[in-house]
Write an enzyme that holds these catalytic residues in place. Structure first.
Site, short mmCIF file in Angstrom:
data_model
loop_
_atom_site.label_atom_id
_atom_site.label_comp_id
_atom_site.label_asym_id
_atom_site.label_seq_id
_atom_site.Cartn_x
_atom_site.Cartn_y
_atom_site.Cartn_z
N HIS A 1 -2.18 12.18 0.25
CA HIS A 1 -3.09 11.34 -0.83
C HIS A 1 -4.42 11.98 -1.00
O HIS A 1 -5.52 11.29 -1.19
CB HIS A 1 -3.23 10.15 -0.15
CG HIS A 1 -1.68 9.25 -0.15
ND1 HIS A 1 -1.33 8.70 -1.04
CD2 HIS A 1 -0.85 9.49 0.67
CE1 HIS A 1 -0.20 7.89 -0.83
NE2 HIS A 1 0.15 8.55 0.52
N ASN B 1 2.32 1.98 -1.98
CA ASN B 1 2.91 2.92 -2.88
C ASN B 1 3.54 2.44 -4.08
O ASN B 1 3.55 1.33 -4.18
CB ASN B 1 3.89 3.90 -2.13
CG ASN B 1 3.16 5.11 -1.33
OD1 ASN B 1 2.04 5.27 -1.32
ND2 ASN B 1 4.18 5.54 -0.44
N HIS C 1 -6.18 1.53 6.45
CA HIS C 1 -5.47 1.42 7.49
C HIS C 1 -4.77 0.26 7.55
O HIS C 1 -5.37 -0.90 7.47
CB HIS C 1 -6.50 1.32 8.85
CG HIS C 1 -5.80 1.25 10.01
ND1 HIS C 1 -4.38 1.68 10.33
CD2 HIS C 1 -6.27 0.78 11.08
CE1 HIS C 1 -4.23 1.45 11.63
NE2 HIS C 1 -5.16 0.90 12.19
N TYR D 1 -3.58 6.26 10.60
CA TYR D 1 -4.61 6.19 9.80
C TYR D 1 -6.00 6.11 10.54
O TYR D 1 -6.73 6.65 10.04
CB TYR D 1 -4.51 4.72 9.04
CG TYR D 1 -3.32 4.91 7.92
CD1 TYR D 1 -2.06 5.09 8.62
CD2 TYR D 1 -3.58 4.97 6.55
CE1 TYR D 1 -1.10 4.80 7.52
CE2 TYR D 1 -2.44 5.14 5.73
CZ TYR D 1 -1.35 5.37 6.10
OH TYR D 1 -0.13 5.33 5.23
FE1 HDE Z 1 0.36 6.72 4.32
N1 HDE Z 1 -1.19 8.08 5.15
N2 HDE Z 1 1.52 7.37 6.12
N3 HDE Z 1 2.04 5.77 3.72
N4 HDE Z 1 -0.77 6.47 2.95
C1 HDE Z 1 -2.33 8.35 4.68
O1 HDE Z 1 -4.42 8.13 5.99
C2 HDE Z 1 1.19 7.79 7.41
C3 HDE Z 1 3.21 5.78 4.11
C4 HDE Z 1 -0.30 5.64 1.79
O2 HDE Z 1 -6.28 6.11 -0.69
C5 HDE Z 1 -3.18 9.07 5.94
O3 HDE Z 1 -6.53 8.06 5.53
C6 HDE Z 1 2.13 7.93 8.19
C7 HDE Z 1 3.90 4.56 3.36
C8 HDE Z 1 -1.54 5.64 0.92
O4 HDE Z 1 -6.97 6.62 1.20
C9 HDE Z 1 -2.35 9.32 7.04
C10 HDE Z 1 3.25 7.31 7.52
C11 HDE Z 1 3.05 4.32 2.51
C12 HDE Z 1 -2.53 6.43 1.31
C13 HDE Z 1 -1.11 8.48 6.52
C14 HDE Z 1 2.98 7.05 6.02
C15 HDE Z 1 1.75 5.06 2.60
C16 HDE Z 1 -2.16 6.94 2.68
C17 HDE Z 1 -3.87 10.13 5.30
C18 HDE Z 1 4.76 6.92 8.19
C19 HDE Z 1 3.21 3.10 1.51
C20 HDE Z 1 -3.82 6.68 0.86
C21 HDE Z 1 -5.07 9.69 4.94
C22 HDE Z 1 5.64 7.89 7.82
C23 HDE Z 1 3.35 1.73 1.86
C24 HDE Z 1 -4.69 5.90 1.24
C25 HDE Z 1 -5.55 8.54 5.37
C26 HDE Z 1 -6.13 6.25 0.44
C27 HDE Z 1 -2.73 7.80 3.78
C28 HDE Z 1 0.02 8.43 7.55
C29 HDE Z 1 3.77 6.40 5.11
C30 HDE Z 1 0.74 4.72 1.86
C31 HDE Z 1 -1.90 10.85 7.19
C32 HDE Z 1 2.24 8.37 9.69
C33 HDE Z 1 5.31 3.99 3.76
C34 HDE Z 1 -1.61 4.81 -0.30
O5 HDE Z 1 -3.00 8.67 8.04
#
Ligand code: HDE
Length: 713
Positions: free
Chosen positions: A83, A156, A347, A370
């Site tokens: 992202h 998402n 987060h 996060y």
């Molecule tokens: Fe994320 N995700 N994600 N994700 N995600 C990040 O956190 C993560 C997942 C989502 O505009 C990271 O600050 C894991 C689902 C958005 O700043 C990180 C898993 C959904 C954003 C991270 C998921 C999301 C992130 C990278 C389990 C939809 C951007 C930077 C498989 C519900 C937020 C950060 C923004 C960002 C980890 C899966 C949505 C790496 C371990 C499911 C919208 O922490």
């Protein structure tokens, strides 16, 4: 609390007005200020370094040079690991009615309260400087600054995910990111390692159907649904818990680009989606999203043929209706991209009393990731003190020190329990967050529940729910994405895997990628569909859509005036486009400004095209290729095209075939055929304008696909 700005009427040229206002304010704010160092010392010269003589070496004692260069050298922070490319805007949220029965969350109780929010939209795979319109999942993360502290809904634009357990996230992300040996390809799933991951992890089938669908190329961040994906829990004041899934429903409906358009936009305007959002807010066209919840009683946890904790499954809206409980209005652009979009830290674990977690194994893993990732990205544990992350309520605890600490914590006591400060601040057992007292027992194990093992039924449900054009677009997407995979064995395995979803789909995929169709066309046996999944059934509206008006000298002013007035009052935006930017003279000698030329505009930037009449103008438009390319592209992309009077001749020489256009024998009669609206010999364009706008509201006219032999999907 956010202020509720008045909606401004649509105007033109809109961007210029908003921009010059901003610039005026900016100049006013910075009038007569003196340049200083970071220590506040006034600077006399910031262009020349301090030298021994005019042609001599630079001196070490030039502290201003060193400070300026040191700061510049360190201006970048690590981008998000996923992202990375995003864009944030401010707004507010209001609940429709008190949700007391469902949750004790304070921001969901009082309809008169406007809770400030900051929403960041993003792509997942591409780097910070990648293109907006790539095929990808879109992030949709919202921070609610509530009176009980910050609540983050990190969503998402697709309701499911690629696998069950967060443990697989690093593997999945490694596979979809550019391949490490050569850092290719950028910002795309169209390569071997991702599809190798897919065929090796069959639970990805459902999410891959979404990724191959039109949902992965949204027309606008304003026209996108949001989904919390994971199962959360609402808890009310009596401690009663219920499972909940969160949704965002855009008031403009959910709409997408076509693939050819998204590819061309990457060249024409790589910032297309962020510019669309920025312009809409500057124009007063504030994006609105309703917050929806699907609620399940705890007793119904096992009432479905899928596991409600499985993040590769959605809860069909026809089985568990989405209750709309409030609305978010995004009404203010950010002041500074770095300070806000870059530094915001979301987060899923930022919850408030009344919202709690379920045992969804992906959610549990996200709760670690996060917080952990912000330590590196934002340089330490004090990122909650950065202005965009600060709650609107006071923060009081015994945490101290660390990199970039902003607050000056006074006194000797930084521990609890203490007697020296009367144990203040102290926990509030009554109103403080209480975890839902769910009974949990089990042996430690690294196993996944068998109830997660049906990987294909909902992928089939999604396929069954698509309209014919949507299905065609999915097949085309497979041809592109899997066609790029060099390893033929993987291409064959994709066909074999998706044969478990639908035999027809698998055969059609095979046809385009040079491998064998399945020997026995199969399927999962799922026969039902969910109409809510098709974008054909979404809200259709012409409001805020953007029209390109093509003219040259000698155009008919009345044809322009009448239609632009109607477009303006229906809330549409438009640009006047000509070969050269600047003043253009009408047939009767009046001048209007072309605010765009073909050099800086492109058909793919608009939802519709209108060509006013005027013989001389039409003759000129027909003599150069730019206007024809504009019209032909709009035709292939199934967009509404309107032509009045002599301009109908331009349509006749373009690639528009098999369409009924206005006829010389039926003057003053509006002809509409598959989104092409035309009229001849008419001085009154009100019926024409109405028909034109009604067609724009349809978004696209898919029946036109293939009419010129090309396929736009
Ligand atoms: Fe994320 N995700 N994600 N994700 N995600 C990040 O956190 C993560 C997942 C989502 O505009 C990271 O600050 C894991 C689902 C958005 O700043 C990180 C898993 C959904 C954003 C991270 C998921 C999301 C992130 C990278 C389990 C939809 C951007 C930077 C498989 C519900 C937020 C950060 C923004 C960002 C980890 C899966 C949505 C790496 C371990 C499911 C919208 O922490």
């Amino acid at each position: 609390m956010a202020k509720d700005n008045q909606k401004k009427p649509a105007n033109q040229p809109h961007q210029q007005n908003a921009k010059s206002k901003q610039l005026d304010q900016y100049r006013k704010d910075h009038k007569n200020s003196t340049l200083t160092t970071n220590q506040g010392m006034p600077v006399s010269n910031t262009a020349d370094s301090l030298k021994a003589g005019e042609r001599g070496p630079t001196l070490m004692e030039d502290f201003h040079f060193r400070e300026k260069m040191m700061h510049f050298d360190n201006e970048r922070i690590p981008e998000r690991v996923v992202h990375a490319r995003g864009f944030g805007v401010h707004g507010y949220f209001q609940v429709y009615e008190p949700q007391t029965e469902l949750t004790s969350a304070k921001f969901l109780q009082d309809p008169s309260v406007k809770t400030p929010v900051f929403t960041r939209f993003s792509t997942v795979v591409g780097q910070k400087g990648s293109d907006d319109t790539v095929r990808d999942v879109r992030g949709f993360a919202t921070k609610f600054y509530t009176e009980d502290g910050n609540y983050d809904l990190v969503s998402n634009n697709m309701p499911v995910f690629f696998f069950h357990d967060a443990m697989k996230f690093p593997d999945f992300v490694h596979s979809i990111k550019p391949e490490p040996h050569n850092e290719m390809p950028q910002a795309t799933a169209a390569h071997d390692t991702l599809w190798d991951f897919v065929v090796s992890n069959p639970e990805s089938a459902h999410m891959m159907m979404w990724l191959m669908s039109d949902r992965a190329i949204p027309r606008s961040f304003r026209m996108m649904e949001g989904f919390g994906v994971n199962t959360f829990r609402f808890v009310n004041a009596e401690g009663k818990g219920r499972f909940v899934k969160f949704h965002w429903k855009p008031l403009l409906g959910a709409h997408s680009l076509v693939w050819d358009e998204s590819e061309k936009l990457r060249g024409a305007d790589p910032d297309f989606l962020r510019r669309d959002l920025w312009d809409a807010i500057n124009n007063g066209d504030y994006p609105e999203f309703e917050l929806g919840v699907q609620i399940l009683e705890e007793e119904d946890e096992f009432a479905f043929d899928f596991d409600i904790l499985d993040p590769t499954k959605l809860w069909p809206e026809e089985q568990v209706p989405v209750k709309k409980i409030g609305k978010m209005t995004l009404n203010q652009n950010q002041d500074n991209f770095f300070a806000e979009t870059e530094q915001v830290a979301f987060h899923p674990g930022h919850v408030v009393p009344g919202i709690d977690f379920s045992n969804d194994p992906m959610l549990q893993g996200r709760l670690f990731s996060y917080l952990d990732t912000q330590l590196l990205r934002l340089g330490g544990p004090n990122f909650a003190e950065i202005p965009i992350n600060r709650p609107i309520v006071p923060v009081k605890n015994n945490q101290r020190e660390g990199f970039h600490r902003m607050s000056i914590d006074k006194g000797a006591v930084s521990y609890s329990a203490n007697s020296m400060r009367g144990n203040s601040p102290e926990p509030d057992p009554e109103n403080g967050f209480k975890h839902h007292a769910e009974k949990v027992e089990g042996r430690k194990t690294r196993k996944r529940s068998d109830s997660f093992n049906d990987h294909y039924s909902q992928a089939t449900l999604f396929w069954n729910s698509m309209s014919f054009p949507e299905q065609q677009h999915i097949i085309k997407a497979f041809h592109f994405e899997v066609g790029k995979v060099k390893d033929k064995t993987i291409r064959q395995r994709v066909v074999d895997m998706f044969n478990n979803v639908d035999g027809q789909l698998a055969s059609q995929i095979a046809m385009g990628i040079g491998v064998n169709p399945p020997e026995n066309p199969g399927g999962s046996g799922e026969t039902t569909s969910s109409p809510a999944l098709s974008q054909e059934n979404t809200i259709k509206s012409a409001t805020t859509r953007k029209v390109a008006i093509l003219i040259e000298n000698g155009f008919d002013l009345k044809d322009v005036d009448q239609v632009t007035t109607e477009l303006g009052s229906a809330g549409l935006q438009y640009d006047i486009i000509s070969k050269h930017q600047g003043m253009i003279t009408s047939a009767d000698g009046k001048q209007i400004e072309a605010n765009k030329s073909y050099a800086i505009s492109n058909s793919v930037m608009y939802d519709a095209i209108y060509i006013p009449g005027g013989k001389q103008s039409t003759d000129q438009l027909m003599s150069h290729n730019d206007a024809k390319t504009f019209v032909n592209d709009a035709f292939v992309h199934a967009k509404t095209i309107g032509a009045a009077n002599s301009a109908v001749d331009l349509l006749m020489i373009s690639e528009i075939k098999q369409i009924t256009l206005a006829d010389k024998n039926t003057p003053n009669t509006v002809a509409t055929d598959m989104g092409i609206v035309s009229i001849r010999d008419s001085r009154d364009l009100s019926a024409f304008s109405h028909e034109f706008i009604t067609n724009i509201a349809q978004h696209r006219h898919w029946a036109r696909e293939n009419k010129d032999g090309k396929m736009s999907g």
